[in-house]
Design an enzyme around this catalytic site. Structure first.
Site, PDB file in Angstrom:
ATOM      1  N   LYS A   1      31.176  43.996  33.004  1.00 53.37           N
ATOM      2  CA  LYS A   1      30.817  43.918  34.420  1.00 53.37           C
ATOM      3  C   LYS A   1      29.541  44.700  34.722  1.00 53.37           C
ATOM      4  CE  LYS A   1      34.252  41.349  35.310  1.00 53.37           C
ATOM      5  NZ  LYS A   1      34.163  40.869  33.904  1.00 53.37           N
TER       6      LYS A   1
ATOM      7  N   GLU B   1      33.787  51.000  42.161  1.00 53.51           N
ATOM      8  CA  GLU B   1      32.970  50.168  43.046  1.00 53.51           C
ATOM      9  C   GLU B   1      33.500  50.360  44.461  1.00 53.51           C
ATOM     10  OE1 GLU B   1      31.498  45.999  41.496  1.00 53.51           O
ATOM     11  OE2 GLU B   1      33.094  45.683  42.968  1.00 53.51           O
TER      12      GLU B   1
ATOM     13  N   HIS C   1      44.852  41.026  44.038  1.00 52.09           N
ATOM     14  CA  HIS C   1      43.517  40.613  43.588  1.00 52.09           C
ATOM     15  C   HIS C   1      43.550  39.311  42.799  1.00 52.09           C
ATOM     16  CE1 HIS C   1      42.141  44.471  44.991  1.00 52.09           C
ATOM     17  NE2 HIS C   1      43.103  45.028  44.307  1.00 52.09           N
TER      18      HIS C   1
ATOM     19  N   ARG D   1      33.614  30.102  32.275  1.00 51.62           N
ATOM     20  CA  ARG D   1      34.694  29.207  31.826  1.00 51.62           C
ATOM     21  C   ARG D   1      35.079  28.288  32.977  1.00 51.62           C
ATOM     22  NH1 ARG D   1      38.634  31.452  35.042  1.00 51.62           N
ATOM     23  NH2 ARG D   1      38.472  33.710  35.332  1.00 51.62           N
TER      24      ARG D   1
END
Lengths: 177, 496, 496, 177
Positions: B114, B198, B233, B290
């Site tokens: 990430k 984050e 999430h 993907r």
């Protein structure tokens, strides 16, 4: 003629069936139930409605019923005798709410737990869930160990309820805050 | 041409469907517990690759490669999840001389981390969320917290994906525990416990853009999807297009996704994910290199079979269409049918599908792995099936999807079907007033008056026992008499 | 608003699906044998209207009206078949103060009689087939034969519809018998044995145009369908658009249908049917003043829910769209799943659906009345379900439909599924080289090498008995021993 | 160890099963069969294929089998003894090929019919079908009457076959020319 006392959640229904007559808590209805496929699908029919109902009868005599996709549990007691519900008999037991892997056990024999304390961590479908105690009490026996693969409804832990308050069932809590 | 699908469940079947239409023969792989799964029967050939545990089957690269060799497969499709974003797998497949249907392994590495993904996106001109570009280490924790972070904060695995490995810390107090949990979960899921912090964007909407690149610089975009309805999430309901977006906003994210694809010379299908904050500012989150679970909503509004384009591209190295061929029409919404009980905070459910009736009719698509007699185990993901509805507008798509969900009858297992309907019936959802915290304070309304419903249930149970008694020999009647009743009460009960 | 659907099977469910999406409550009616049928459960309310025989239930106008009254319905949808084209029913519904969702009774009368229909079409400028405009009576037979008819000739019921009441006479010799049979069948089906003669068009294609009129002169057209694949003059596979039609031809029939709608001030949905002969000349055949079995192919290429427009119009008396809103995209094909055995010349089959798995995935729509546990009786039509596939072009639609049919697993009953696939796989069908005689000399190719297939079957049977023996107590083994075997042989066998 | 002789249509298979060994007409295969749902769905599995097979075992010991949508009949005879097939035993009987209504009977007791003669008219799903005789012979008994609702497989008419030629089964013919 036959009488049945049926518990659905918190509701109680006294049902009397006599040939084509059906009384629910004294009110008259016209219902019939037909099994459709031997796989639990039934039609509950009254003069102006055909309702699909899936019935699964459990080993302990209770029913899982699905109507319009909504799942309910029903317990039938024969006759109008005043009997206790089966589900009131589980105090002091921690039962596995799902099939899965025991990844952690946070208590040992002799520990004293409060209602709502996390006592186990179980994993299924890549998710870890906290299993909490529905009662306060002293742990009397562990029936499982870390790494065990358990089934739904399996007895995991017994405890001696210090007080037998009528509290919430063993609802598990996912591990997040 | 023979394509091995290194996956299971609905996505394996989804890929095989397109293969059948293209006359490409298919190979399914299966673990012990999946030996009767639908995908093994859908394929022309099926090979057992190992035991039930994913690490010994669907995550087992040597087993998959040896299956490819044994069956003489010429290509591999990884689906989503499992090894789909694993660069080592893509590399191993290509080194074995097979076609890997997906991005280049380098691209997966780049976006798999990430932090390098953030860096690349920034370089391509995209906005990224503030925060350190470093993984979190024990000794840097204090300095990072002092720097530019305020609570709540998201603890995210650098290797995360599909909502896994993301956890929220609301205060300094719970940070340490949350970090530990996230590390553990990330390690378990991805074999890598690296995490970073984050800031949490309040009232954020999750909006993403579907791209397809030919690996030589050509990038097609297929419009955007909104996936703001999430639990843990993880997406639950997705739609295309995102509601209430202006033409300028749509153009902006499309162009941002296009730029990122261009910059990385992107090959195959990919999704560029954004968060839109309350000021309607779009922040890059990540790229999913993907096919995605929610791809059907894009297929329904564009009329394009994305898997077909993906396979076609992998074999010919060129795109079959140009950007001006792609038009979006109407609206599509997908609902995920899960083996989870929303009343118990999405507790996984298991059991046997005793009866099954799947939805149909106009504007309804079903991507399912279910069959009557299927045993749902707790070994893999809880996604069973997806219902996707198309309508001329969002309102029609919502009505259709509600109708489709009501038609879905699954006997023997609790699912989220009713809960999905309750979301669709809610006023905020219908007016498009949604963000990723939608479910945090969602209070579902009952769909049927409780009195009617419970009366039906009580009568059904009573009549069932009554009919059973009537049809039985007298000596069998005892099976529900008060005496026996007492014995039942001694038994262990599932406690729910 | 409460809508009673005076029908059963897939079309009743189709109509209720749209009602659910529109939040209109629905009432199902059912005959004795249909008490567990899917449509009775799909509706919000269900009323038994009579015994199994159609004349005592679905064709029983007083019973239907009394059900409407009892349940306080405000509108009636007749579906197709049964009373859908019966002007007396429409009239009775309207006189009872309810909304009839269909054409005006006068329109049904006009088109219900094939001879007045021909006259009206001719007056609207359409081409009709040569032939007398008189019904056939015993004394006019000789003169008509002498006049302008040559063999083969079609003997048609003036009250016919849905392929019923049409028979072919190939020579003078068989004419008398064919006329008798047609009269009998027409009388049984429509209560009217009036027939007339029409020349047989060789190599004809069946092409039809969908219209919707507001009853005040506005007519919308939704493109054409081709339904040339027929058995016993009944459609089996239908598609939209008709393949290989020129723009001019398409415009011509569309305009012809439009003119006929205009002239009759047409209200509600209707289909104008044409035959296209070898010289690509279009002849008017008839108007079907109702929704048709094959309407989904039009819905899939236009994105319009025809039932929704029909209901909406009936309640508001105005159309919700204009002609320029209607666009056709791609191609759609429908296959009818029938309880018939094509290997035995479409002999009806009956039985219980022991296992069911219906198709899904991209571009597939299923309109079905099936469920696991359903008992298929011989009392009504043999149509069980329809699979409709959409693709960007005809080739893709064919591949999709083949894929969809292969996914359709129906245990317990023989159907035409394999036969449908064989048609789709044939070269003439794939190249669009079709006409209404397609099936007359169609020779299906086997889909699986016979040796493989029969070996599988033999092994499955042997293993089944073997496993049963292994799992049984020794004393039960006798159940398949040679001694018992002999006893079986004395029993009556179904001879197939 | 067990031996089975299986007839599928005109084909004959001699199958020997011995633990994991399966021989079909002498050739070795690896197959196993698993029942999936108690409703006839089975999986026939070999090392590289999972084939769906629906099996319905009939009262007379034969099987209806559906593989990839294709229907087949199989008859299993235990052991390799040379026995006659069940289906060869129906000569001289006219059996109802479907459920439906008898709308007409064109013969009476004592009539002599030729192979292929229409002897009954039956109606189902709004279609009328001609039922023909598979054999020539003399009608010995009518087991049904006009207006009867009959089931599939029901004996309708017996005849004394003048000759017992191995002819076609009772395939019905729809009433069209």
């Amino acid at each position: 003629m036959a009488d049945y006392r049926v518990y659905v959640g918190n509701r109680l229904f006294d049902i009397r069936i006599e040939k084509d007559l059906l009384l629910v808590n004294g009110d008259q209805y016209k219902f019939d139930l037909e099994s459709i496929n031997g796989n639990g699908l039934h039609i509950l029919r009254d003069p102006i409605r055909n309702v699909e109902a899936y019935l699964q009868s459990n080993k302990n005599g209770s029913y899982d019923i699905q109507i319009d996709g909504i799942h309910l549990s029903a317990e039938v007691v024969l006759g109008f005798q005043n009997q206790t519900k089966i589900s009131d008999k589980n105090k002091g037991l921690v039962i596995s709410p799902m099939a899965g892997l025991i990844v952690d056990i946070l208590v040992k024999k002799g520990d004293y737990v409060q209602e709502g304390d996390t006592i186990l961590i179980q994993e299924a479908m890549k998710m870890q869930m906290k299993i909490r105690s529905a009662n306060a009490g002293k742990i009397t026996k562990l029936h499982t160990a870390i790494g065990d693969q358990v089934n739904k409804g399996e007895l995991l832990i017994s405890l001696d309820a210090a007080e037998s308050l009528p509290t919430n069932p063993n609802d598990p809590q996912p591990m997040r805050k | 041409m023979k394509l091995l699908i290194a996956n299971r469940g609905e996505i394996a079947i989804r890929i095989m469907r397109t293969c059948r239409e293209l006359d490409i023969s298919t190979v399914a792989v299966y673990s012990e517990v999946d030996r009767n799964s639908l995908h093994t029967r859908y394929a022309d050939e099926a090979i057992k690759i190992g035991l039930t545990k994913a690490s010994e089957s669907y995550l087992n690269i040597p087993a998959l490669l040896s299956a490819c060799k044994k069956i003489q497969a010429t290509a591999v499709h990884p689906g989503y999840g499992f090894l789909a974003e694993n660069p080592a797998f893509g590399k191993a497949v290509e080194e074995a001389g097979l076609v890997f249907i997906g991005p280049r392994p380098e691209t997966m590495s780049l976006f798999g981390n990430k932090l390098t993904a953030r860096k690349t996106a920034r370089e391509a001109g995209l906005l990224v969320l503030p925060g350190p570009d470093q993984p979190l280490s024990e000794h840097s924790l204090q300095s990072q917290l002092g720097d530019n972070l305020s609570f709540p904060v998201l603890v995210k695995a650098t290797a995360g994906g599909g909502g896994k490995g993301i956890r929220l810390a609301r205060s300094q107090d719970e940070l340490a525990e949350v970090i530990d949990l996230a590390r553990e979960e990330a390690f378990a899921a991805f074999g890598d416990g690296t995490i970073y912090l984050e800031p949490l964007v309040q009232k954020a909407r999750h909006i993403e853009v579907q791209i397809l690149g030919d690996g030589k610089g050509e990038i097609l975009t297929f419009g955007e999807r909104e996936c703001s309805i999430q639990r843990r999430h993880q997406k639950l309901i997705e739609e295309a297009p995102a509601s209430e977006l202006t033409q300028e906003e749509r153009a902006w994210i499309t162009s941002a996704a296009f730029q990122l694809g261009k910059k990385t010379n992107y090959r195959s299908l990919g999704t560029v994910e954004f968060l839109m904050d309350e000021n309607r500012q779009f922040y890059f989150i990540e790229v999913n290199p993907r096919i995605q679970v929610e791809h059907p909503v894009t297929e329904m509004v564009t009329g394009v079979d994305l898997i077909r384009e993906q396979i076609q591209l992998a074999f010919t190295s060129s795109l079959s269409m140009i950007q001006s061929d792609i038009h979006c029409q109407g609206a599509a919404i997908e609902a995920r049918i899960l083996a989870e009980d929303p009343e118990k905070d999405f507790l996984p459910t298991t059991g046997e599908i005793s009866y099954l009736k799947e939805p149909g009719g106009p504007g309804i698509r079903v991507d399912s792995s279910l069959y009557q007699g299927m045993k749902i185990s707790a070994d893999y993901d809880s996604l069973l099936s997806k219902v996707i509805a198309w309508g001329n507008d969002r309102k029609t798509a919502i009505s259709r999807l509600k109708r489709g969900l009501k038609e879905y009858h699954i006997g023997g297992l609790k699912t989220d079907l009713v809960f999905l309907t309750q979301i669709l019936e809610s006023h905020p959802y219908q007016t498009g007033n949604i963000d990723t915290t939608f479910l945090d304070d969602f209070e579902p309304k009952e769909l049927i008056p409780e009195e009617t419903l419970t009366r039906y249930a009580a009568v059904a149970a009573a009549l069932h026992i009554h009919n059973k008694r009537k049809s039985k020999e007298p000596q069998d009647l005892g099976d529900i008499n008060p005496w026996r009743q007492k014995a039942w009460q001694e038994q262990t009960n599932a406690g729910s």
